[in-house]
Design an enzyme around this catalytic site. Structure first.
Site, PDB file in Angstrom:
ATOM      1  N   ASP A  27     -10.828  -4.385 -14.033  1.00  0.00           N
ATOM      2  CA  ASP A  27     -11.178  -4.978 -12.713  1.00  0.00           C
ATOM      3  C   ASP A  27      -9.765  -5.746 -11.876  1.00  0.00           C
ATOM      4  OD1 ASP A  27     -12.390  -6.299 -10.400  1.00  0.00           O
ATOM      5  OD2 ASP A  27     -14.474  -5.543 -11.364  1.00  0.00           O
ATOM      6  N   GLY A  50      -6.059  -1.655 -13.799  1.00  0.00           N
ATOM      7  CA  GLY A  50      -7.055  -2.893 -12.928  1.00  0.00           C
ATOM      8  C   GLY A  50      -7.160  -2.439 -11.614  1.00  0.00           C
ATOM      9  N   HIS A  51      -7.777  -3.201 -10.658  1.00  0.00           N
ATOM     10  CA  HIS A  51      -7.926  -3.102  -9.254  1.00  0.00           C
ATOM     11  C   HIS A  51      -7.021  -3.867  -8.533  1.00  0.00           C
ATOM     12  CE1 HIS A  51     -12.561  -2.266 -10.440  1.00  0.00           C
ATOM     13  NE2 HIS A  51     -11.562  -1.305 -10.807  1.00  0.00           N
ATOM     14  N   GLY A  52      -5.963  -4.138  -9.161  1.00  0.00           N
ATOM     15  CA  GLY A  52      -4.904  -5.096  -8.220  1.00  0.00           C
ATOM     16  C   GLY A  52      -4.961  -6.475  -8.060  1.00  0.00           C
ATOM     17  N   THR A  80      -6.272   0.756  -8.986  1.00  0.00           N
ATOM     18  CA  THR A  80      -6.705   1.404  -7.743  1.00  0.00           C
ATOM     19  C   THR A  80      -6.624   0.572  -6.627  1.00  0.00           C
ATOM     20  OG1 THR A  80      -8.828  -0.262  -8.443  1.00  0.00           O
ATOM     21  CG2 THR A  80      -8.614   1.919  -9.692  1.00  0.00           C
TER      22      THR A  80
END
Length: 443
Positions: free
Chosen positions: A270, A292-294, A323
């Site tokens: 995440d 991860g999601h940044g 992402t």
């Protein structure tokens, strides 16, 4: 005696850290005022009025008297209170006893020795303590993977509650043993009900903290959470979990003020860093993120809530294969604001959404209905951001028609599609200005 000398050196290092890093550079969080119009000169500094914000000095005053330390330092080793460290025996009660002794003593060090693996059920280390306290984690602390052990509280594993003037470090490992939780997540198996999972390490209502030189891995859900805290220095963390592990944010900051995060490597399933409501005066530097999601601000405004975030700077980061890159996300129907934010000196490598503002965020099974209110987003600067995008749209500003994003500045941006293709920008309801060379532009 040798052990005491070792921890005396440790405390000297801790004091040095406070001296070197307790106060940020004078202009490190110089941001324009709420509602102002951004204006950047050739040097990239803000003109007109601005807010000078800095993290307060972490005051561990008693630790600067080295003569007093050598005579009064109390070493509290968890092994002396019954901890086995064999990775099989439940050492929770031993840790509780050791903490009670260390917390009630003056200038104490709680020692978790290396070459041992300590199995712990959920545990809360409660303060306030009598004086300054250091926690030296040199060994491995591993979570129980039996969900029934969390029946009283499914949301926390290790928690420090209301502790002031504490250093948490030591080069050891905190292992959340999260696989059993991931397998039973509704995000992994949509047939299962959505339930909370524990945060691996929570710092709650704490102040004047140093957290550094630790590995936190395989968190059951969030790895490290700073909640309702202030005056925090975080550095040298390695936070890891598999890319497909659900909701495993690396460092989560909520309702916390004056926090510096530096020189840390984060790769999870995440957000590498997530910053949510009530957080103010945060500086993140030298961050390596991926997978991860940044790095995300939000989500904000869920359930029609009123939430605020301000005074955020990310200065120096490398994101690889994430992402998202740098993201602000808010739900429709909320209120409040996300303001005075800088993302600068960031390298993107194959990032799907390098720059994104989403005021129509909707993380639920049913589509979200259109709402009239929104969390306001204003005074956001993107500066010196370069690299490659894994998608054609490297820049996405999806803002509210009723509350457009205001004061958005892009300066010296160079983003291309991986392989050298031309990237695009998608821009809805945004008041935007450019400085220097910017690629891509909004249509």
């Amino acid at each position: 005696m040798a052990l005491q000398r070792h921890y005396l050196s440790f405390l000297i290092i801790m004091v040095s850290s406070v001296a070197c890093y307790g106060t940020l550079p004078k202009d490190s969080l110089s941001l324009f005022v709420e509602g102002g119009s951004p204006s950047i000169d050739d040097g990239g500094t803000f003109k007109d009025h601005f807010i000078k914000q800095s993290i307060d000095v972490l005051s561990l005053k008693n630790f600067d008297k080295l003569g007093d330390i050598s005579s009064s330092l109390k070493m509290v080793n968890v092994n002396d209170y019954g901890a086995q460290g064999d990775g099989k025996t439940d050492d929770t009660q031993a840790f509780k006893k050791a903490w009670e002794v260390a917390c009630s003593s003056g200038d104490a060090v709680l020692v978790v020795p290396q070459n041992n693996n300590y199995l712990l059920k959920p545990i809360t280390f409660s303060g306030p303590c009598k004086s300054n306290i250091a926690v030296q984690i040199s060994g491995i602390i591993e979570a129980s993977d039996n969900p029934s052990d969390y029946s009283k509280d499914r949301t926390h594993w290790l928690m420090f509650d209301s502790v002031q003037k504490m250093s948490l470090k030591g080069g050891g490992i905190i292992n959340g043993n999260g696989n059993i939780w991931w397998q039973n997540s509704c995000k992994k198996n949509k047939k299962l009900p959505c339930k909370d999972a524990p945060t691996a390490l929570t710092l709650y209502k704490c102040s004047d903290l140093i957290v550094e030189d630790l590995t936190i891995k395989n968190g059951q859900q969030i790895h490290v959470s700073f909640q309702d805290s202030q005056n925090v220095k975080v550095s040298g963390l390695t936070v890891t979990a598999p890319e497909d592990s659900p909701n495993t944010d690396g460092i989560h900051v909520t309702n916390t003020q004056n926090i510096q995060i530096s020189s840390s490597i984060i790769g999870t399933g995440d957000d590498c860093i997530s910053i949510v409501s009530g957080s103010k005066n945060l500086l993140a530097t030298d961050i390596t993120c991926g997978p991860g999601h940044g790095i995300s601000i939000g989500s904000l405004g869920a359930g029609e809530s009123k939430e605020f975030v301000s005074g955020i700077m990310v200065n120096g980061a490398k994101l690889s294969g994430t992402t998202n890159g740098v993201r602000i996300k808010t739900w429709q129907g909320g209120s409040g604001s996300a303001s005075n934010i800088q993302f600068k000196n960031i390298q993107m490598d194959n990032v799907t959404n390098p720059i994104i503002i989403d005021q129509n965020y909707c993380d639920q099974a049913k589509p979200c209905q259109k709402q009239n209110s929104a969390v306001k987003i204003r005074n956001v600067v993107y500066e010196n951001i370069k690299g490659t995008s894994a998608s054609d749209e490297a820049v996405q500003f999806d803002c509210s028609q009723n509350f457009p994003c205001q004061g958005i500045v892009m300066q010296n941006i160079e983003l291309q599609v991986g392989g050298g293709g031309e990237a695009k920008a998608s821009c809805n309801s945004v008041k935007l200005s450019y400085r220097g060379d910017v690629t891509p532009h909004c249509p």
